[in-house]
Design a protein around this motif. Structure first.
Motif, PDB file in Angstrom:
ATOM      1  N   PRO A 102      79.109  65.169  75.232  1.00 44.01           N
ATOM      2  CA  PRO A 102      79.197  65.805  76.552  1.00 44.01           C
ATOM      3  C   PRO A 102      77.951  65.529  77.401  1.00 44.01           C
ATOM      4  O   PRO A 102      76.822  65.580  76.915  1.00 44.01           O
ATOM      5  CB  PRO A 102      79.326  67.291  76.221  1.00 44.01           C
ATOM      6  N   GLY A 103      78.189  65.225  78.661  1.00 36.12           N
ATOM      7  CA  GLY A 103      77.069  64.901  79.547  1.00 36.12           C
ATOM      8  C   GLY A 103      76.140  66.050  79.812  1.00 36.12           C
ATOM      9  O   GLY A 103      74.992  65.846  80.231  1.00 36.12           O
ATOM     10  N   ASP A 104      76.585  67.295  79.583  1.00 35.71           N
ATOM     11  CA  ASP A 104      75.728  68.456  79.822  1.00 35.71           C
ATOM     12  C   ASP A 104      75.173  69.037  78.525  1.00 35.71           C
ATOM     13  O   ASP A 104      74.615  70.127  78.511  1.00 35.71           O
ATOM     14  CB  ASP A 104      76.500  69.542  80.583  1.00 35.71           C
ATOM     15  N   ALA A 105      75.351  68.294  77.410  1.00 34.82           N
ATOM     16  CA  ALA A 105      74.905  68.815  76.119  1.00 34.82           C
ATOM     17  C   ALA A 105      73.387  68.858  76.044  1.00 34.82           C
ATOM     18  O   ALA A 105      72.686  68.020  76.618  1.00 34.82           O
ATOM     19  CB  ALA A 105      75.451  67.942  74.991  1.00 34.82           C
ATOM     20  N   VAL A 106      72.871  69.851  75.348  1.00 37.21           N
ATOM     21  CA  VAL A 106      71.440  69.958  75.061  1.00 37.21           C
ATOM     22  C   VAL A 106      71.180  69.521  73.621  1.00 37.21           C
ATOM     23  O   VAL A 106      70.245  68.767  73.347  1.00 37.21           O
ATOM     24  CB  VAL A 106      70.954  71.402  75.296  1.00 37.21           C
ATOM     25  N   THR A 107      72.006  69.994  72.700  1.00 39.51           N
ATOM     26  CA  THR A 107      71.961  69.573  71.297  1.00 39.51           C
ATOM     27  C   THR A 107      73.396  69.383  70.828  1.00 39.51           C
ATOM     28  O   THR A 107      74.269  70.205  71.144  1.00 39.51           O
ATOM     29  CB  THR A 107      71.270  70.636  70.425  1.00 39.51           C
ATOM     30  N   TRP A 108      73.631  68.297  70.105  1.00 43.32           N
ATOM     31  CA  TRP A 108      75.014  67.974  69.696  1.00 43.32           C
ATOM     32  C   TRP A 108      74.969  67.279  68.343  1.00 43.32           C
ATOM     33  O   TRP A 108      74.115  66.432  68.102  1.00 43.32           O
ATOM     34  CB  TRP A 108      75.632  67.056  70.744  1.00 43.32           C
ATOM     35  N   THR A 109      75.882  67.650  67.464  1.00 46.21           N
ATOM     36  CA  THR A 109      75.912  67.082  66.112  1.00 46.21           C
ATOM     37  C   THR A 109      77.342  66.710  65.740  1.00 46.21           C
ATOM     38  O   THR A 109      78.269  67.477  66.017  1.00 46.21           O
ATOM     39  CB  THR A 109      75.357  68.075  65.078  1.00 46.21           C
ATOM     40  N   ALA A 110      77.497  65.536  65.151  1.00 42.47           N
ATOM     41  CA  ALA A 110      78.802  65.110  64.638  1.00 42.47           C
ATOM     42  C   ALA A 110      78.651  64.760  63.163  1.00 42.47           C
ATOM     43  O   ALA A 110      77.675  64.132  62.756  1.00 42.47           O
ATOM     44  CB  ALA A 110      79.312  63.904  65.418  1.00 42.47           C
ATOM     45  N   VAL A 111      79.593  65.185  62.367  1.00 42.20           N
ATOM     46  CA  VAL A 111      79.599  64.896  60.927  1.00 42.20           C
ATOM     47  C   VAL A 111      80.900  64.176  60.599  1.00 42.20           C
ATOM     48  O   VAL A 111      81.978  64.652  60.953  1.00 42.20           O
ATOM     49  CB  VAL A 111      79.470  66.189  60.098  1.00 42.20           C
ATOM     50  N   GLN A 112      80.800  63.001  59.937  1.00 36.81           N
ATOM     51  CA  GLN A 112      81.996  62.260  59.584  1.00 36.81           C
ATOM     52  C   GLN A 112      81.698  61.304  58.426  1.00 36.81           C
ATOM     53  O   GLN A 112      80.538  61.013  58.128  1.00 36.81           O
ATOM     54  CB  GLN A 112      82.516  61.463  60.789  1.00 36.81           C
ATOM     55  N   SER A 113      82.739  60.813  57.843  1.00 36.84           N
ATOM     56  CA  SER A 113      82.608  59.781  56.807  1.00 36.84           C
ATOM     57  C   SER A 113      82.809  58.425  57.458  1.00 36.84           C
ATOM     58  O   SER A 113      83.739  58.229  58.247  1.00 36.84           O
ATOM     59  CB  SER A 113      83.644  59.987  55.700  1.00 36.84           C
ATOM     60  N   THR A 114      81.933  57.493  57.135  1.00 34.12           N
ATOM     61  CA  THR A 114      82.046  56.133  57.659  1.00 34.12           C
ATOM     62  C   THR A 114      82.474  55.140  56.584  1.00 34.12           C
ATOM     63  O   THR A 114      82.413  53.928  56.803  1.00 34.12           O
ATOM     64  CB  THR A 114      80.702  55.688  58.265  1.00 34.12           C
ATOM     65  N   VAL A 115      82.878  55.664  55.455  1.00 32.99           N
ATOM     66  CA  VAL A 115      83.316  54.781  54.373  1.00 32.99           C
ATOM     67  C   VAL A 115      84.564  54.031  54.833  1.00 32.99           C
ATOM     68  O   VAL A 115      85.532  54.636  55.291  1.00 32.99           O
ATOM     69  CB  VAL A 115      83.599  55.579  53.088  1.00 32.99           C
ATOM     70  N   GLY A 116      84.527  52.755  54.719  1.00 32.74           N
ATOM     71  CA  GLY A 116      85.662  51.927  55.117  1.00 32.74           C
ATOM     72  C   GLY A 116      85.616  51.465  56.543  1.00 32.74           C
ATOM     73  O   GLY A 116      86.502  50.733  56.988  1.00 32.74           O
ATOM     74  N   ALA A 117      84.591  51.889  57.316  1.00 30.88           N
ATOM     75  CA  ALA A 117      84.479  51.418  58.692  1.00 30.88           C
ATOM     76  C   ALA A 117      84.252  49.929  58.711  1.00 30.88           C
ATOM     77  O   ALA A 117      83.549  49.378  57.861  1.00 30.88           O
ATOM     78  CB  ALA A 117      83.339  52.142  59.405  1.00 30.88           C
TER      79      ALA A 117
END
Length: 689
Positions: A102-117
């Motif tokens: 988000p363009g108005d975010a101050v702190t942002w976190t994403a958690v995901q698996s990248t296995v197989g990317a």
């Protein structure tokens, strides 16, 4: 005593990398001065200090409330796994399907698996390492300028971070690679990555996270820092008034060699500092406040930034000009009338009253007032002067010792409408010619005439006059005497001489072929409406009889003239009325011839009348409109009249109006007797007497 400064909790090297990155320009300022002064009180006193600090306890401006709703608290948002499916099944495996921060975010976190990317055709490759695998993408379009941090701390595999200005695109026989803005592998002696990037509002950035030997569990972290988080990156203040959009300071850090404020309540300390810089164009004073902010601020003004000398050594502390904790609204800060010198750089620091990380929405309000106002003076015109034609305007447009910018001369109808420029220049005028105002095409009405002078300190001075454009004398009319009349005696001269820009009028006469001479005073300076133009009247007895011209003329203050001239005749000689026959007391019988004179140079009429006997009224015997000179006036048959005494009356009227009242008239009376007074005769007396 010299106070020690606090050091940034990150390493010196990391801090230097963060703050030497370039930042975007300041956001455009809101309209000024209305919004600024709504939260700015130059002479306001400090509010009563509450028993305990309560950050953000003051009222929120609409701008602050909107920002608080938009940014909110720190976000921890695991993005949903939706989007266009990729070959690997990971939705952000391709640059074109990057997850949006988000363009108005101050702190942002994403958690995901990248296995197989998987990689993608024409996928951008980071420059700081070769042979990456398991790539995923994020994109970010900031709402405001600033510095942002991307990191993979908390991930369980070896990552590489890179930031690009777009996606790679295929071209003939190859790929068009985007520009790389930042790249990092193994930050802080770890296998995770971290980059700092200066961002500009509205520009889209693509962020690549790749694995060096495959994928794993990714923790992707984003933090927004204000663009002016460090003193060396202080936000320049444009112009002399500045009211920028609210700035979120939640993640602002303590700067390296940050100077301490001596005005904090209980000397508790501060955090979340941001900086502004200002170079005044001339000597003057600063007025700054944080009214409308959502947190408790401390405001200070310095002559520079703190300077780092060496690790373990004290920093060089700048000079303090002003400091305030709670003189604004609520827990906001305010400094007023801070003297500054022209062309010197000054640093304005805003911090959160609390050594613990905090911050919030900062409402920063600034105005500079130069020491000496410019001079704007119109010298050739006064209020309510009347003008006509080409009006030469003189005056002064100066700034003294201050830098000169420009002056302009313009006008506007008093009942509204646009201002129209007469002339402008960037050279000062010291008591001289400013411009020529062409008024010939303008309607007759009142106008504002305005001189505006601006100096290099952003100050303006104006001088305004209300003047009337007047192109003709309004009302000029001779009401009496009338044209082509005959006058005599003391003649009243009545009429109107009036104008909104009245100057004077004159009444004058002349004989045909002669020169005009004034009647009464040479001129009269009070307007007249249907009244006596010459208080004493015109004594025509002092001039010879004959034809004349009478002129009424007027002039207004701009010099517009008008005149009315009429022709008339002066006749002060009375009409001639005389009966020569019959003679007084003649005895009349039969047909009686009445002879005499009824004449005037400007004859109106004559009337011959009789009364007597049993009649008590006058009976007309004869009348005429032509002069009779010693001739027959009438043949009077007295046969049927009773014998008695009778009175003959000859009235001769001239056309001349005397003293403005009535016609000139001469009366002649003759007493006669009808019939015999003695013994009866058989022969009538001679008709002539």
């Amino acid at each position: 005593m010299t106070r020690l400064t606090r050091l940034h909790p990150l390493s010196v090297a990391l801090l230097a990398a963060l703050h030497t990155a370039g930042v975007g320009t300041a956001a455009p300022q809101d309209p000024f001065p209305d919004q600024l002064w709504s939260t700015f009180t130059p002479t306001g006193q400090a509010d009563a200090r509450p028993p305990a600090k309560n950050p953000g306890s003051g009222p929120l401006t609409p701008k602050a409330a909107a920002l608080r709703r938009t940014l909110g608290a720190t976000q921890a948002i695991p993005p949903s796994l939706v989007g266009t499916a990729s070959l690997s099944g990971i939705p952000n495996d391709n640059c074109g399907q990057a997850w949006e921060i988000p363009g108005d975010a101050v702190t942002w976190t994403a958690v995901q698996s990248t296995v197989g990317a998987l990689g993608e055709a024409c996928g951008a490759q980071p420059s700081c390492v070769a042979g990456t695998l398991a790539s995923v993408w994020f994109e970010y379009t900031p709402d405001a300028d600033g510095v942002v941090e991307f990191s993979t701390f908390g991930s369980n595999y070896d990552t590489v971070l890179a930031v690009f200005d777009g996606c790679g695109t295929p071209i003939l026989f190859g790929c068009n690679d985007p520009e790389e803005l930042a790249c990092n592998d193994n930050a802080s002696f770890n296998v995770q990555s971290q980059v700092f990037v200066s961002v500009v509002a509205g520009v889209q950035y693509k962020v690549l996270v790749a694995g060096k030997s495959g994928g794993g569990n990714l923790n992707f972290n984003f933090i927004y820092y204000p663009p002016n988080d460090a003193c060396v990156n202080a936000m320049p203040i444009p112009g002399t008034a500045f009211d920028p959009p609210l700035l979120n300071t939640d993640n602002a850090q303590i700067d390296l060699c940050e100077a301490d404020e001596p005005c904090e309540f209980n000397d508790l300390g501060v955090s979340n500092s941001v900086y502004y810089s200002f170079v005044p164009p001339c000597d003057g004073s600063l007025y700054v406040n944080t009214n409308g902010s959502t947190y408790d601020t401390v405001l200070s003004v310095w002559d520079g930034c703190g300077e780092f000398v060496a690790v373990g050594a004290d920093c060089i502390v700048p000079g303090l000009l002003a400091c305030d904790d709670d003189a604004g609204m609520g827990t906001a800060s305010q400094v007023t009338d801070v003297p500054v010198s022209g062309l010197q750089t000054y640093i304005i620091k805003v911090a959160d009253y609390n050594p613990s990380p905090g911050g919030g929405a900062l409402d920063f309000n600034f105005i500079f007032v130069g020491a000496n106002e410019p001079t704007a003076e119109l010298t050739s015109l006064d209020n309510f002067d009347c003008v006509s034609g080409a009006v030469l305007v003189d005056g002064a447009a100066e700034t003294g010792q201050e830098p000169f910018v420009s002056w302009s001369l313009d006008y506007q109808p008093v009942d509204g409408g646009p201002w129209t420029e007469i002339r402008s220049d960037d050279e000062a005028v010291t008591g001289g010619f400013l411009g020529s105002w062409a008024t010939d095409g303008l309607p007759e009405e009142y106008y504002f005439l305005r001189l505006t002078v601006t100096n290099g300190c952003g100050q303006s001075a104006t001088d305004v006059r209300v003047v009337r454009v007047d192109r003709q004398f309004d009302r000029l009319e001779l009401e009496s005497p009338f044209a082509n009349t005959v006058i005599g005696g003391l003649v009243p001269i009545v009429g109107t001489a009036n104008d909104l820009c009245f100057e004077s009028y004159e009444v004058a006469f002349r004989p045909q072929g002669g020169s005009f001479e004034p009647i009464g005073s040479p001129s009269y300076t009070d307007p007249v409406i249907s009244g006596k133009l010459v208080p004493s009247g015109w004594d025509t007895s002092t001039v010879p009889d004959g034809p004349y011209e009478l002129r009424l003329s007027g002039v207004d203050s701009p010099g517009n003239m008008d005149a009315q001239t009429i022709s008339l005749t002066v006749d002060n000689l009375p009409p001639v009325a005389e009966i020569v026959s019959p003679e007084p007391c003649d005895e009349l019988l039969g047909m009686v011839t009445i002879q005499g004179t009824a004449a005037d140079a400007n004859l109106d009429r004559w009337v011959l009348q009789v009364t007597g006997g049993s009649q008590s009224t006058w009976t007309t015997i004869a009348s005429g409109t032509s002069s009779v000179m010693n001739g027959v006036l009438a043949n009077w048959n007295v046969t049927s009249l009773e014998h008695c005494s009778y009175c003959l009356r000859l009235l001769v009227y001239g056309e001349s109006v005397i003293d403005g009242n009535g016609q000139a008239v001469t009366e002649f009376l003759r007493t006669v007797r009808v019939g015999r007074c003695g013994p009866e005769r058989t022969t009538p007396p001679n008709p002539g007497g």
